[in-house]
Write a protein that holds these residues in place. Structure first.
Motif, PDB file in Angstrom:
ATOM      1  N   TYR A 143      -5.410  -8.777  -1.258  1.00  0.00           N
ATOM      2  CA  TYR A 143      -4.404  -8.471  -0.230  1.00  0.00           C
ATOM      3  C   TYR A 143      -4.098  -9.682   0.640  1.00  0.00           C
ATOM      4  O   TYR A 143      -2.954  -9.869   1.077  1.00  0.00           O
ATOM      5  N   ASN A 147      -0.444 -10.112  -0.047  1.00  0.00           N
ATOM      6  CA  ASN A 147       0.155  -9.193   0.929  1.00  0.00           C
ATOM      7  C   ASN A 147       0.643  -7.919   0.246  1.00  0.00           C
ATOM      8  O   ASN A 147       1.638  -7.323   0.624  1.00  0.00           O
ATOM      9  N   SER A 273       2.254 -14.632  12.674  1.00  0.00           N
ATOM     10  CA  SER A 273       2.459 -13.255  12.235  1.00  0.00           C
ATOM     11  C   SER A 273       1.825 -13.083  10.860  1.00  0.00           C
ATOM     12  O   SER A 273       1.855 -13.993  10.035  1.00  0.00           O
ATOM     13  N   GLY A 275       1.207 -10.264   7.503  1.00  0.00           N
ATOM     14  CA  GLY A 275       1.615  -9.024   6.871  1.00  0.00           C
ATOM     15  C   GLY A 275       0.551  -7.948   7.047  1.00  0.00           C
ATOM     16  O   GLY A 275      -0.641  -8.244   7.185  1.00  0.00           O
ATOM     17  N   SER A 276       0.978  -6.711   7.024  1.00  0.00           N
ATOM     18  CA  SER A 276       0.030  -5.608   7.223  1.00  0.00           C
ATOM     19  C   SER A 276      -1.052  -5.592   6.142  1.00  0.00           C
ATOM     20  O   SER A 276      -2.224  -5.316   6.419  1.00  0.00           O
ATOM     21  N   TYR A 277      -0.661  -5.927   4.900  1.00  0.00           N
ATOM     22  CA  TYR A 277      -1.650  -5.949   3.822  1.00  0.00           C
ATOM     23  C   TYR A 277      -2.590  -7.149   3.953  1.00  0.00           C
ATOM     24  O   TYR A 277      -3.752  -7.076   3.548  1.00  0.00           O
ATOM     25  N   GLN A 278      -2.101  -8.239   4.515  1.00  0.00           N
ATOM     26  CA  GLN A 278      -2.982  -9.379   4.770  1.00  0.00           C
ATOM     27  C   GLN A 278      -4.052  -9.019   5.801  1.00  0.00           C
ATOM     28  O   GLN A 278      -5.219  -9.368   5.654  1.00  0.00           O
ATOM     29  N   LEU A 279      -3.633  -8.317   6.854  1.00  0.00           N
ATOM     30  CA  LEU A 279      -4.595  -7.863   7.858  1.00  0.00           C
ATOM     31  C   LEU A 279      -5.592  -6.884   7.242  1.00  0.00           C
ATOM     32  O   LEU A 279      -6.780  -6.907   7.565  1.00  0.00           O
ATOM     33  N   LEU A 280      -5.089  -6.044   6.332  1.00  0.00           N
ATOM     34  CA  LEU A 280      -5.981  -5.114   5.625  1.00  0.00           C
ATOM     35  C   LEU A 280      -6.976  -5.899   4.770  1.00  0.00           C
ATOM     36  O   LEU A 280      -8.169  -5.560   4.708  1.00  0.00           O
TER      37      LEU A 280
END
Length: 311
Positions: A143, A147, A273, A275-280
């Motif tokens: 991820y 991402n 910034s 991506g949400s999947y990167q943070l996941l």
């Protein structure tokens, strides 16, 4: 024993916090200057090594005796080049290519590599918790890199390579210097490691010019460079020093605050910034390290066997 453990906890938490802060500071420095990773690291390692060794010398510590023992200084040089220089260069280059948070998260994969290496060395399959940790780490890397979309990879090939080298470097400088530190102390090993690593990098970087580099800096960027050198030196001393009181896996677990500190600073200060999947993915990597600390008794036993074989 309890007091020693408390000292180790304070050292690793403080060191991890400083290292988490230093990533965004390095990224800011690259954004504001034309410095390359190699130029920056030459100055950082040599300056930090001289400062630390000078302090020890004037504090009446014997910093030269290690050079009278061939077996010891050979190990020191290996640590300096592959551990100190290798790990830091890979980390700094990952920051330069991508960003501080990505570099920190790749570094955080080091404990997973430690787990795999210890399992191979002891010829034992990882425990169920360790398999979960491995799966979480792989998912996290997937991820972080993609991402969530294989067709739209976020990180460049170069960033992925140096990120992987960062994790390997973390594993090496965590495990290799254990016997050296036990005999000579943390500060001496870190001081020589930084100085030797910086000199080696200078020798293979003939285009480096200290006067040109200093001339290109402003008051603010020069001040930031000094702050990074000081905080980076202290963080290394604290991290490696904590291994005297805690296991490598325990220090890896407690250093989980690194990516959190780096992420908070990068988002609030550098306006990064993710991506949400990167943070996941980052969350999965942190979870992987936490799972590695669950079967603590077994891990500590295998670690001790590993370190004994290194001596």
């Amino acid at each position: 024993m309890k007091r020693s453990r408390q000292i180790g906890l304070i050292m690793i938490i403080s060191g991890a916090t400083l290292w988490g802060i230093s990533g965004p500071m390095i990224q800011w420095l690259f954004q504001k200057t034309e410095l390359t990773s190699a130029d920056y690291l030459v100055v950082r390692l040599i300056a930090a090594g001289i400062i630390l060794l000078s302090f020890l010398f004037f504090a009446k510590q014997d910093i030269f005796t290690i050079w009278k023992h061939p077996g010891q200084w050979i190990q020191l040089i290996i640590f300096s080049v592959l551990g100190m220089l290798g790990a830091q260069y890979a980390f700094i280059e990952t920051v330069y290519i991508s960003n501080a948070v990505t570099a920190t998260l790749f570094q955080f994969l080091g404990p997973v590599f430690i787990m795999i290496w210890v399992a191979v060395l002891n010829k034992k399959l990882p425990s169920s918790m360790q398999f979960i940790a491995l799966f979480a780490a792989l998912a996290g890397v997937f991820y972080l890199i993609t991402n969530g979309s294989v067709q739209d990879i976020v990180l460049s090939k170069k960033a992925i390579i140096f990120g992987g080298l960062t994790a390997l470097g973390f594993m090496f400088y965590t495990l290799h210097p254990a016997s050296l530190i036990k005999r000579w102390g943390t500060s001496i090993i870190v001081g020589w490691g930084m100085l030797i690593g910086g000199i080696v990098l200078y020798l293979v970087n003939p285009g480096f010019s200290l006067s040109e580099m200093i001339g290109s800096l402003t008051v603010s960027t020069f001040s930031m460079l000094l702050l990074i050198i000081i905080s980076g030196t202290v963080s290394f001393v604290l991290y490696i020093g904590s291994l005297k009181y805690l296991s490598a896996v325990e220090t890896s677990l407690l250093s989980s605050i690194e990516p959190l500190v780096a992420a908070v600073l990068s988002i609030t200060w550098l306006n990064e910034s993710f991506g949400s999947y990167q943070l996941l993915g980052g969350t999965f990597i942190v979870i992987a390290v936490i799972f590695l600390a669950v079967p603590e008794k077994r891990i500590l036993i295998t670690e001790r066997k590993f370190l004994l074989k290194m001596k």
